[in-house]
Design a protein around this motif. Structure first.
Motif, mmCIF file in Angstrom:
data_model
loop_
_atom_site.group_PDB
_atom_site.id
_atom_site.type_symbol
_atom_site.label_atom_id
_atom_site.label_comp_id
_atom_site.label_asym_id
_atom_site.label_seq_id
_atom_site.Cartn_x
_atom_site.Cartn_y
_atom_site.Cartn_z
ATOM 1 N N GLY A 27 0.836 -1.192 0.000
ATOM 2 C CA GLY A 27 0.000 0.000 0.000
ATOM 3 C C GLY A 27 0.869 1.238 0.000
ATOM 4 O O GLY A 27 2.083 1.164 0.222
ATOM 5 N N PRO A 28 0.295 2.405 -0.239
ATOM 6 C CA PRO A 28 1.088 3.623 -0.402
ATOM 7 C C PRO A 28 1.691 4.185 0.876
ATOM 8 O O PRO A 28 2.662 4.936 0.826
ATOM 9 N N LEU A 29 1.125 3.855 2.045
ATOM 10 C CA LEU A 29 1.638 4.411 3.288
ATOM 11 C C LEU A 29 2.719 3.511 3.888
ATOM 12 O O LEU A 29 2.932 2.389 3.441
ATOM 13 N N ASP A 30 3.385 4.009 4.917
ATOM 14 C CA ASP A 30 4.601 3.356 5.406
ATOM 15 C C ASP A 30 4.379 2.261 6.451
ATOM 16 O O ASP A 30 5.326 1.555 6.801
ATOM 17 N N ALA A 31 3.162 2.146 6.978
ATOM 18 C CA ALA A 31 2.910 1.152 8.029
ATOM 19 C C ALA A 31 1.433 0.794 8.034
ATOM 20 O O ALA A 31 0.597 1.564 7.549
ATOM 21 N N PRO A 32 1.068 -0.370 8.590
ATOM 22 C CA PRO A 32 -0.351 -0.741 8.679
ATOM 23 C C PRO A 32 -1.149 0.289 9.473
ATOM 24 O O PRO A 32 -0.727 0.724 10.543
ATOM 25 N N MET A 33 -2.266 0.709 8.907
ATOM 26 C CA MET A 33 -3.194 1.638 9.558
ATOM 27 C C MET A 33 -2.549 2.987 9.899
ATOM 28 O O MET A 33 -2.961 3.676 10.817
ATOM 29 N N ALA A 34 -1.541 3.391 9.118
ATOM 30 C CA ALA A 34 -0.869 4.662 9.392
ATOM 31 C C ALA A 34 -1.841 5.831 9.347
ATOM 32 O O ALA A 34 -1.749 6.759 10.162
ATOM 33 N N LEU A 35 -2.792 5.796 8.410
ATOM 34 C CA LEU A 35 -3.743 6.894 8.296
ATOM 35 C C LEU A 35 -4.710 6.925 9.464
ATOM 36 O O LEU A 35 -5.145 7.986 9.911
ATOM 37 N N GLN A 36 -5.052 5.743 9.991
ATOM 38 C CA GLN A 36 -6.067 5.663 11.041
ATOM 39 C C GLN A 36 -5.512 5.929 12.438
ATOM 40 O O GLN A 36 -6.233 6.453 13.290
ATOM 41 N N VAL A 37 -4.257 5.566 12.710
ATOM 42 C CA VAL A 37 -3.756 5.650 14.085
ATOM 43 C C VAL A 37 -2.478 6.459 14.231
ATOM 44 O O VAL A 37 -1.995 6.660 15.342
ATOM 45 N N GLY A 38 -1.893 6.915 13.125
ATOM 46 C CA GLY A 38 -0.688 7.720 13.220
ATOM 47 C C GLY A 38 0.576 6.889 13.301
ATOM 48 O O GLY A 38 0.543 5.671 13.471
ATOM 49 N N PRO A 39 1.745 7.552 13.196
ATOM 50 C CA PRO A 39 3.017 6.827 13.074
ATOM 51 C C PRO A 39 3.426 6.026 14.301
ATOM 52 O O PRO A 39 4.042 4.959 14.158
ATOM 53 N N LEU A 40 3.128 6.501 15.504
ATOM 54 C CA LEU A 40 3.585 5.781 16.702
ATOM 55 C C LEU A 40 2.968 4.389 16.776
ATOM 56 O O LEU A 40 3.669 3.373 16.855
ATOM 57 N N VAL A 41 1.654 4.310 16.740
ATOM 58 C CA VAL A 41 0.969 3.023 16.892
ATOM 59 C C VAL A 41 1.112 2.174 15.638
ATOM 60 O O VAL A 41 1.275 0.944 15.717
ATOM 61 N N SER A 42 1.079 2.800 14.459
ATOM 62 C CA SER A 42 1.227 2.005 13.229
ATOM 63 C C SER A 42 2.608 1.374 13.147
ATOM 64 O O SER A 42 2.772 0.283 12.580
ATOM 65 N N GLY A 43 3.607 2.045 13.751
ATOM 66 C CA GLY A 43 4.934 1.441 13.803
ATOM 67 C C GLY A 43 4.954 0.170 14.632
ATOM 68 O O GLY A 43 5.611 -0.818 14.279
ATOM 69 N N VAL A 57 3.946 -11.710 8.268
ATOM 70 C CA VAL A 57 3.439 -10.919 7.145
ATOM 71 C C VAL A 57 4.609 -10.151 6.527
ATOM 72 O O VAL A 57 5.364 -9.481 7.238
ATOM 73 N N ARG A 58 4.757 -10.253 5.232
ATOM 74 C CA ARG A 58 5.805 -9.515 4.530
ATOM 75 C C ARG A 58 5.256 -8.128 4.180
ATOM 76 O O ARG A 58 4.254 -8.005 3.463
ATOM 77 N N LEU A 59 5.879 -7.082 4.651
ATOM 78 C CA LEU A 59 5.415 -5.712 4.409
ATOM 79 C C LEU A 59 6.184 -5.108 3.240
ATOM 80 O O LEU A 59 7.400 -4.976 3.288
ATOM 81 N N ARG A 60 5.447 -4.745 2.196
ATOM 82 C CA ARG A 60 6.024 -4.021 1.061
ATOM 83 C C ARG A 60 5.242 -2.716 0.941
ATOM 84 O O ARG A 60 4.468 -2.511 -0.004
ATOM 85 N N LEU A 61 5.415 -1.866 1.929
ATOM 86 C CA LEU A 61 4.617 -0.650 2.040
ATOM 87 C C LEU A 61 5.347 0.550 1.461
ATOM 88 O O LEU A 61 6.533 0.487 1.147
ATOM 89 N N GLY A 62 4.614 1.661 1.316
ATOM 90 C CA GLY A 62 5.153 2.831 0.643
ATOM 91 C C GLY A 62 5.198 2.646 -0.861
ATOM 92 O O GLY A 62 5.951 3.321 -1.565
#
Length: 394
Positions: free
Chosen positions: A175-191, A202-207
């Motif tokens: 997905g286009p953002l850098d972490a799961p649910m980055a838009l919904q919870v912000g960088p701290l929690v999504s990290g 889960v293999r993350l290919r984000l951004g």
């Protein structure tokens, strides 16, 4: 105000069913009709990406009510016949089959439809997840496949990735953002969520943006192409890139449509016409701006408010929003609003232990609270949001 003789609820969803039930609980004795586009009786959507997809629940367990309970509601359920037009002056709804249903009050509860990517409908193995039938079709493909790519790192995409990983698939989340649910919870929690998903496999290919799909030459998906040129191999793909309000059938109605059915503070779109749930965009009196919420709690609370309004109660609907998500062993409860630019601090528990409460503040005002495996503590902290809501709006 005299109660309407006939109420028509368009949408056999959680919001639609709750509207009907709330009317009856309040003593409404008039004619009640619930129109649904799916053939199924009302069912719950949150379990679709978790218990139903995992096979932990049989599909009928997602039903919101038993047949006996629905029968006792004394409402006519017209199912499998989508609404295609509404005439507001006469409050008449025309259906796909040509049926015409008229009422003194109409409640629009048609929800949202999943966004799709160009070309996905031409390929077998590419899914969205919105309905019960979607969930069953996806589960069938997951059981036969090995490699899943989930396109979309929001709440739904993250839940699907977690569920599929638990049942043994090789899962990639992109997905286009850098972490799961980055838009919904912000960088701290999504990290922290990113760490959890990675640890569980889960293999993350984000951004990364997605530009299309590859196929196997026989009409089935074989991969997902990323904007950088890489192709992620896949036997199954789920596109979870959000949803849009199901308002196409209202295009010629004259109602104001702008990211949903636009309503006043009482969730009223026109005289005798209301909207509830995911499709409703109403003026939130405390915030001083329009709001549309896609979550289960709002569907229920807004439906009860609309039932009260239909029967004459004059009170604005101005809730403190709430939603939850379950991913692996993480249970997140979110109260209020979590603006991307908010200041976030951990006020209880320990981030490293993944048991904490985070508080979100904007210009010094508490706008939201998130609990990670601390539901009771988060609920107590919710009072800070309520207190902020009580402050006179500017």
């Amino acid at each position: 105000m005299t109660a309407p003789d006939r109420v028509l609820v368009v949408g056999a969803s959680a919001a639609g069913l709750t509207t009907a039930e709330a009317l009856r609980r309040r003593g409404y004795g008039g004619t009640l009709t619930v129109l649904g586009d799916e053939p199924h009786a009302p069912y719950d959507r949150p379990p679709l990406s978790k218990q139903v997809l995992a096979g932990e629940w049989e599909p009928d367990r997602a039903a919101l009510r038993t047949e006996d309970v629905l029968s006792a509601l004394d409402a006519e359920f017209v199912l499998g016949d989508p609404a295609v037009a509404l005439d507001p002056p006469t409050r008449t709804v025309r259906t796909e089959s040509g049926r015409k249903l008229s009422a003194d009050a109409v409640v629009i509860a048609t929800g949202v439809r999943a966004r799709r990517l160009p070309g996905q409908d031409a390929l077998a193995g590419v899914h969205v997840l919105r309905t019960l039938d979607d969930a069953l079709a996806l589960r069938k493909d997951l059981l036969a496949g090995r490699r899943l790519v989930v396109v979309g790192e929001g709440v739904l995409g993250s839940e699907i990735a977690a569920t599929a990983c638990r049942i043994g698939l090789d899962v990639t989340l992109t997905g286009p953002l850098d972490a799961p649910m980055a838009l919904q919870v912000g960088p701290l929690v999504s990290g922290v969520l990113a760490e959890l998903h990675t640890e569980r496999g889960v293999r993350l290919r984000l951004g990364n943006g997605v530009t299309g799909f590859t196929d196997d030459g026989a009409g089935r998906v074989a991969g997902v192409r990323l904007a950088g040129g890489e192709t992620l191999p896949a036997d199954v793909v789920v596109v979870a890139i959000g949803a849009v309000p199901a308002t196409e059938w209202l295009a010629d109605s004259g109602l104001r449509l702008d990211n949903g059915v636009v309503c006043d503070t009482r969730c009223r779109a026109a005289d005798g016409i209301y909207a509830v749930g995911d499709v409703a965009r109403w003026h939130h009196e405390r915030l001083g701006r329009p709001v549309r919420l896609e979550n289960r709690t709002n569907a229920t609370e807004q439906a009860m408010a609309v039932a009260a309004a239909i029967l004459g109660e004059d009170r604005p609907y101005a809730p403190v929003p709430y939603f939850w998500t379950d991913q692996f062993d993480a249970k997140l409860q979110v109260h209020g609003f979590l603006p991307p630019e908010a200041e976030v601090d951990v006020v209880e528990g320990d981030l490293a232990a993944r048991r904490f409460v985070a508080r979100y503040r904007l210009d010094g005002v508490v706008t939201g609270v998130l609990g990670w495996n601390m539901p009771k503590q988060a609920r107590v902290r919710r009072q800070e949001i309520v207190d902020a809501f009580r402050t006179p709006a500017p």
